[in-house]
Design an enzyme around this catalytic site. Structure first.
Site, PDB file in Angstrom:
ATOM      1  N   HIS A  85       0.798  -1.226   0.000  1.00 34.88           N
ATOM      2  CA  HIS A  85       0.000   0.000   0.000  1.00 34.88           C
ATOM      3  C   HIS A  85       0.835   1.283   0.000  1.00 34.88           C
ATOM      4  O   HIS A  85       0.550   2.233   0.744  1.00 34.88           O
ATOM      5  CB  HIS A  85      -0.958  -0.002   1.195  1.00 34.88           C
ATOM      6  CG  HIS A  85      -2.034  -1.059   1.119  1.00 34.88           C
ATOM      7  ND1 HIS A  85      -2.467  -1.605  -0.074  1.00 34.88           N
ATOM      8  CD2 HIS A  85      -2.765  -1.679   2.104  1.00 34.88           C
ATOM      9  CE1 HIS A  85      -3.435  -2.487   0.184  1.00 34.88           C
ATOM     10  NE2 HIS A  85      -3.622  -2.565   1.485  1.00 34.88           N
TER      11      HIS A  85
ATOM     12  N   GLU B  68     -11.364  -4.049  -2.950  1.00 39.03           N
ATOM     13  CA  GLU B  68     -10.495  -2.980  -3.462  1.00 39.03           C
ATOM     14  C   GLU B  68     -10.307  -3.162  -4.963  1.00 39.03           C
ATOM     15  O   GLU B  68      -9.634  -4.094  -5.399  1.00 39.03           O
ATOM     16  CB  GLU B  68      -9.136  -3.051  -2.757  1.00 39.03           C
ATOM     17  CG  GLU B  68      -9.225  -2.975  -1.245  1.00 39.03           C
ATOM     18  CD  GLU B  68      -8.067  -3.716  -0.571  1.00 39.03           C
ATOM     19  OE1 GLU B  68      -6.898  -3.407  -0.861  1.00 39.03           O
ATOM     20  OE2 GLU B  68      -8.340  -4.624   0.240  1.00 39.03           O
TER      21      GLU B  68
ATOM     22  N   HIS C  36      -9.880   1.921   0.395  1.00 35.72           N
ATOM     23  CA  HIS C  36      -9.767   0.776   1.308  1.00 35.72           C
ATOM     24  C   HIS C  36     -10.824   0.770   2.407  1.00 35.72           C
ATOM     25  O   HIS C  36     -10.517   0.499   3.570  1.00 35.72           O
ATOM     26  CB  HIS C  36      -8.358   0.776   1.906  1.00 35.72           C
ATOM     27  CG  HIS C  36      -7.839  -0.560   2.307  1.00 35.72           C
ATOM     28  ND1 HIS C  36      -8.374  -1.280   3.348  1.00 35.72           N
ATOM     29  CD2 HIS C  36      -6.829  -1.300   1.828  1.00 35.72           C
ATOM     30  CE1 HIS C  36      -7.703  -2.414   3.481  1.00 35.72           C
ATOM     31  NE2 HIS C  36      -6.757  -2.454   2.570  1.00 35.72           N
TER      32      HIS C  36
END
Ligand code: BGC
Length: 389
Positions: free
Chosen positions: A141, A352, A215
């Site tokens: 991420h 996602e 997210h």
């Protein structure tokens, strides 16, 4: 659409349902001009002293989406259940300090690269780039200070239907190890049809890799109401990308047929979550990218979740080739939500929309390379409804 700055006006900018009792007990309910609004109120300061505002997008149905400038984090999505009661269906914290210190990416914008890059490195045009290994040997991420941890500039957008705001951030050349100055714009729109639309845009001044996503951890029964095992999930994917023990794709596109990953017909999330399957053991549940069945490059149906208790339905469509289904496996009771509720494993799930994990090291996957002169454009829509509508 109206823009309300609580610092100035201290009022709600949206219209309300007016009711008037006229004469002989006749009740007339008049919907007075119902426009969406964008509302802003202070949410605190970051540890390094930056002021962070909380924004509320409200549509003409009274549904709302709240987000903060820190991380572009969506802190609440209030949508009706089958009886018309509004409830928040995403997990979140009360305070900015919690988002800064222990957020497992609740509601956040993720970049520069959503999901994992294997061994925290990749090569582009013959140069190797080293990233922060913040998830075992891999980069997750966007690294140590990804887009979820920066303060975004926010502008309300006026004129359209519903309510919208544009978030922007420029990531410097070399930030978190990635090449090129990357200029990113993300627009959150709450339409009057109860759709949350997220539009992403990015440009760069040097070739780079980008994979942007959002997210939110959803619980359609309501934040803090319990587990999501009963939610019926459909994912429009014949294939998924199996992973190794560190959750990096092997490169294979495997059929979901006969596996716990077959969500082509709606299945309860909990039905096969404890299957004795190597992939499920690696993920401690679902933590996998699905290869979406798509035709063309436009918006196409990706997934649907339905909570039989509340009647709430969420349908996702996207321009992205993949979707990560994460069943909240790493939530533990040290995380306490805004209303004091302890979060536990599978109290929320993420869907996602994205390019596939580790694409920079997997030439056979759809490319995540962005070059100068190109504009990355990506859209995901979450449509909320109920089994009564
Ligand atoms: C990843 C999970 C990770 C989670 C962190 C998800 O996108 O797939 O492995 O634990 O983010 O919140």
């Amino acid at each position: 659409m109206t823009w309300v700055d609580h610092n100035i006006w201290h009022i709600w900018g949206r219209s309300v349902l007016g009711a008037a009792v006229l004469g002989m007990g006749v009740l007339l309910t008049a919907a007075v001009a119902a426009a969406g609004s964008v509302d802003k109120t202070p949410f605190g300061k970051t540890q390094d002293g930056k002021a962070v505002d909380l924004y509320t997008l409200t549509n003409d149905k009274g549904a709302s989406v709240k987000f903060i400038a820190y991380g572009g984090i969506i802190t609440a999505i209030n949508v009706p259940d089958r009886w018309g009661n509004l409830g928040n269906i995403v997990l979140g914290f009360k305070e900015l300090a919690d988002y800064e210190s222990k957020n497992p990416y609740f509601g956040a914008l993720i970049g520069r690269y959503g999901n994992r890059i294997g061994s925290a490195k990749f090569s582009l045009d013959g140069t190797q780039y080293q990233l922060a290994a913040n998830n075992g040997p891999n980069s997750l991420h966007g690294g140590k200070k990804g887009f979820d941890k920066v303060v975004w500039a926010v502008e309300p957008l006026t004129g359209g239907s519903g309510a919208a705001a544009r978030l922007s951030y420029t990531s410097k050349d070399g930030e978190e190890g990635y090449p090129g100055a990357l200029t990113v714009g993300v627009t959150y729109t709450l339409t009057d049809d109860n759709e949350l639309r997220i539009d992403y845009e990015a440009t760069t001044d040097k070739p780079t890799v980008v994979n942007l996503t959002s997210h939110s951890y959803f619980n359609l029964a309501g934040d803090g109401v319990g587990g999501i095992g009963d939610h019926i999930l459909t994912i429009n994917a014949d294939r998924y990308t199996p992973v190794d023990a560190t959750l990096i794709p092997t490169g294979q596109l495997a059929s979901v047929s006969g596996t716990p990953f077959d969500f082509r017909q709606g299945m309860p999330i909990g039905a096969r979550i404890r299957a004795n399957d190597e992939q499920m053991i690696f993920g401690r549940g679902y933590d996998h990218n699905f290869v979406l069945n798509r035709s063309g490059s436009g918006l196409s149906f990706a997934a649907r979740a339905y909570d039989p208790r509340s009647g709430r339905i969420m349908e996702i469509s996207t321009t992205e080739p993949g979707i990560q289904f994460y069943s909240g496996n790493f939530l533990d009771s040290t995380l306490v939500g805004a209303a004091g509720q302890q979060y536990r494993q599978t109290d929320g799930f993420c869907l996602e929309t994205q390019h596939f994990p580790d694409s920079p090291n997997k030439p056979s996957f759809p490319t995540t390379v962005l070059k100068p002169g190109e504009t990355l454009k990506s859209t995901t829509i979450h449509k909320f409804s109920t089994d009564a509508s």
